[in-house]
Design an enzyme around this catalytic site. Structure first.
Site, short mmCIF file in Angstrom:
data_model
loop_
_atom_site.label_atom_id
_atom_site.label_comp_id
_atom_site.label_asym_id
_atom_site.label_seq_id
_atom_site.Cartn_x
_atom_site.Cartn_y
_atom_site.Cartn_z
N GLU A 23 -12.31 -3.57 -26.27
CA GLU A 23 -12.21 -5.04 -26.30
C GLU A 23 -13.56 -5.70 -26.56
OE1 GLU A 23 -10.57 -3.24 -24.00
OE2 GLU A 23 -8.48 -3.92 -24.03
N TRP A 40 -3.65 -4.36 -11.42
CA TRP A 40 -3.36 -3.78 -12.72
C TRP A 40 -2.02 -3.07 -12.62
CZ3 TRP A 40 -8.86 -1.90 -12.10
CH2 TRP A 40 -8.96 -0.87 -11.19
N ASN A 81 -12.95 -0.38 -20.99
CA ASN A 81 -11.77 -1.23 -21.14
C ASN A 81 -12.01 -2.57 -20.49
OD1 ASN A 81 -8.92 -1.36 -22.16
ND2 ASN A 81 -8.63 -2.08 -20.06
N TYR A 94 -6.46 -8.85 -15.02
CA TYR A 94 -5.56 -8.51 -13.92
C TYR A 94 -5.92 -9.42 -12.74
CZ TYR A 94 -6.28 -4.26 -16.76
OH TYR A 94 -6.48 -3.36 -17.80
N ARG A 95 -4.97 -10.21 -12.28
CA ARG A 95 -5.26 -11.19 -11.22
C ARG A 95 -5.75 -10.52 -9.95
NH1 ARG A 95 0.86 -11.60 -10.17
NH2 ARG A 95 1.10 -10.28 -8.33
N ASP A 110 4.50 -16.42 -10.24
CA ASP A 110 4.06 -15.70 -11.43
C ASP A 110 4.49 -16.37 -12.73
OD1 ASP A 110 2.87 -13.50 -12.80
OD2 ASP A 110 3.35 -12.27 -11.05
C1 FMN Z 1 -3.33 -15.41 -17.25
C2 FMN Z 1 -2.94 -13.96 -17.35
C3 FMN Z 1 -2.79 -13.20 -16.20
C4 FMN Z 1 -2.46 -11.85 -16.26
N1 FMN Z 1 -2.33 -11.14 -15.10
C5 FMN Z 1 -2.04 -9.82 -15.17
C6 FMN Z 1 -1.97 -9.05 -13.97
O1 FMN Z 1 -2.14 -9.57 -12.86
N2 FMN Z 1 -1.69 -7.72 -14.07
C7 FMN Z 1 -1.49 -7.11 -15.30
O2 FMN Z 1 -1.27 -5.90 -15.32
N3 FMN Z 1 -1.53 -7.83 -16.44
C8 FMN Z 1 -1.82 -9.15 -16.40
N4 FMN Z 1 -1.90 -9.88 -17.56
C9 FMN Z 1 -1.62 -9.21 -18.86
C10 FMN Z 1 -2.75 -8.31 -19.32
O3 FMN Z 1 -3.99 -8.98 -19.28
C11 FMN Z 1 -2.50 -7.80 -20.73
O4 FMN Z 1 -1.33 -6.99 -20.70
C12 FMN Z 1 -3.66 -7.01 -21.34
O5 FMN Z 1 -3.35 -6.68 -22.68
C13 FMN Z 1 -3.94 -5.74 -20.58
O6 FMN Z 1 -5.04 -5.07 -21.16
P1 FMN Z 1 -5.12 -3.48 -21.15
O7 FMN Z 1 -4.10 -2.99 -22.15
O8 FMN Z 1 -6.52 -3.19 -21.61
O9 FMN Z 1 -4.84 -3.00 -19.79
C14 FMN Z 1 -2.25 -11.23 -17.52
C15 FMN Z 1 -2.39 -12.00 -18.68
C16 FMN Z 1 -2.74 -13.35 -18.61
C17 FMN Z 1 -2.90 -14.13 -19.88
MN MN Z 2 -7.34 -2.27 -23.37
#
Ligand code: FMN
Ligand code: MN
Length: 491
Positions: free
Chosen positions: A244, A198, A180, A184-185, A293
């Site tokens: 991805e 996450w 995956n 996630y910041r 945020d």
């Molecule tokens: C700039 C930016 C920052 C993000 N920061 C976070 C974060 O800190 N935590 C989080 O859970 N999702 C964050 N997201 C959203 C996730 O990247 C997004 O939901 C992604 O689809 C998650 O992938 P996954 O389904 O494989 O977990 C962020 C998105 C962007 C564009």
């Molecule tokens: Mn995913």
């Protein structure tokens, strides 16, 4: 064809007149964020910024920082090497059309098969540019290379510290080995420790939970830079299980080359700019935040897993990628907007009545959805709301407004006009319970809340409307043509 590094993308932005270089030294503590915020708030998202001399704790970093690189419709298209984002949507539609799927699950699995056929599958390579320089961090002495050497931003005054804001986080499912990639910041705690934010609904968190249950240390690799297609793939709301890396290979029309990490058993794209290798320890959490945020508010302190770095590897000439979030519109709006456009065919496949959909910037992704439909039968607007609320990350949508197909959902003023004019609030709204975005501060408890839908379509017989629906005022086409001609003549 694909970009071979983040630097190559930055050069392409420059060549397209989309880049401003900032050559004066500038503090990474608030000042870059303030500069970037002004740029992101200017018309259409302004330009990308390359800060050539970022200062960290009074010391000039060896690495330049680029920000707002995908913060406009045009730059997002340039990032994916497209004339127009909708071209990618069309390609996805072609895959789905090969054999029309009967439901959503089948749709995604067809897409997966289609991607495989398109040679999107990654290749495994022995060496990568991302490992031209290797710094092992386990047991290094103070003053040696560490996170302190990267130009990591403090974005807002009340932030709990510096945050890595564009990290592509690679994890693996311990049960079946599936990869995956999510964004996630990461809050920097010290030279080699960060937070790992996450949220509970995300795939990284699900992988983590399985490692904790097994009592095993979880390997995590964080990539910065490389082809911007990786960043787009990391943020895209793909269903759990759709790789991805495969998706990135498909959008860049070139297999992703994966190289083994130096200190952990994971693979990463060989051409990224930086790799932070490390692990998350089962059970270990630490307060994360506050952070200004994308909701426009600070998210408060909350416990999250801790990421321990074991190595940092990088290119010889990397560029550090960053963004900031805050009161919209910001760069992330254009990332989310591209996702909605690209996956519209997948939505349409499941909802044949769906014409168009958008998540306007004021709603910061999940708070507001405008969707237009070709309505055929009573209560179809409610059917589409419930469908969306049941679909992946669309479950978070706080307000959904459904309009008829002749309303342009990208014109907020037009949608609000329909909402106000066409609804009787009691009859045309519904309130449901669903999971809420972890960042939404409005619900009384985190992660759960109520969501509301409005049927702003014209009412059909059977929808509790007992009068004749009036006709929308509209000029004749002939009159429009004639006045067009007259105005042209008179300048
Ligand atoms: C700039 C930016 C920052 C993000 N920061 C976070 C974060 O800190 N935590 C989080 O859970 N999702 C964050 N997201 C959203 C996730 O990247 C997004 O939901 C992604 O689809 C998650 O992938 P996954 O389904 O494989 O977990 C962020 C998105 C962007 C564009
Ligand atoms: Mn995913």
């Amino acid at each position: 064809m694909a970009y071979s590094s983040f630097g190559e993308f930055v050069q392409a932005l420059d060549a397209a007149g989309e880049l401003k270089r900032v050559t004066v030294p500038i503090e990474t503590d608030l000042l870059i964020a303030e500069w970037a915020n002004r740029e992101m708030k200017s018309l259409g998202g302004g330009q990308a910024l390359l800060f050539e001399r970022p200062i960290v704790d009074g010391r000039e970093s060896s690495f330049p920082l680029a920000i707002n690189t995908i913060g406009s419709t045009r730059r997002m298209a340039l990032a994916l090497k497209l004339e127009n984002i909708d071209d990618l949507a069309q390609e996805i539609q072609l895959i789905l059309k090969a054999k029309p799927p009967t439901d959503l699950r089948e749709g995604w699995s067809l897409l997966k098969q289609g991607l495989n056929l398109l040679h999107a599958r990654p290749k495994h390579v022995k060496e990568g540019a991302c490992q031209e320089v290797v710094h092992l961090l386990d047991g290094n002495a103070p003053g040696e290379f560490s996170l302190r050497d990267l130009p990591i931003l403090k974005c807002w005054p009340k932030d709990g510290g510096r945050f890595i804001t564009l990290p592509n986080v690679h994890t693996r499912d311990p049960d079946n080995g599936a990869r995956n990639l999510g964004m996630y910041r990461m809050q920097v705690y010290d030279e080699r420790t960060t937070g790992m934010h996450w949220q509970v609904h995300k795939v990284g968190a699900r992988h983590g939970k399985r490692y904790y249950e097994r009592g095993e240390r979880m390997p995590v690799a964080v990539c910065l830079g490389g082809d911007p297609a990786y960043t787009f793939a990391a943020t895209a709301p793909l269903p759990d299980g759709l790789d991805e890396i495969l998706f990135a290979g498909f959008i860049r029309k070139k297999s992703v080359e994966l190289v083994k990490c130096k200190t952990i058993d994971l693979e990463v794209p060989a051409d990224v700019d930086f790799v932070l290798e490390g692990y998350v320890q089962p059970g270990e959490t630490r307060p994360e935040g506050p952070f200004g945020d994308h909701t426009g508010f600070y998210t408060p302190l909350e416990d999250y897993p801790v990421f321990h770095l074991t190595a940092i590897t990088h290119r010889r000439d990397p560029i550090y990628p960053a963004t900031i979030v805050g009161i919209p519109p910001m760069e992330d709006f254009y990332i989310g907007d591209a996702s909605v456009r690209v996956f519209l065919p997948v939505f349409k496949m499941n909802f044949p009545e769906l014409v168009d959909m958008t998540l306007p910037p004021e709603g910061v992704f999940h708070n507001l959805v405008f969707v237009s439909i070709r309505k055929q039968y009573p209560y179809q607007a409610f059917k589409i709301m419930h469908g969306l609320w049941g679909m992946g990350q669309m479950m978070f949508s706080k307000y959904i407004i459904v309009v008829d197909e002749d309303c342009d959902v990208h014109n907020t003023s037009e949608v609000l006009f329909r909402l106000c004019a066409n609804t009787d609030p009691e009859r045309d709204s519904t309130i449901i319970r669903n999971p809420s975005d972890s960042l939404d501060h409005a619900p009384g408890s985190q992660n759960i809340g109520s969501h509301m839908g409005f049927d702003a379509t014209r009412k059909l017989p059977g929808e509790n409307y007992h009068r004749e629906w009036p006709e929308l005022v509209k000029m004749t086409e002939e009159a429009q043509r004639l006045v067009d001609a007259l105005q042209k003549k008179t300048g």
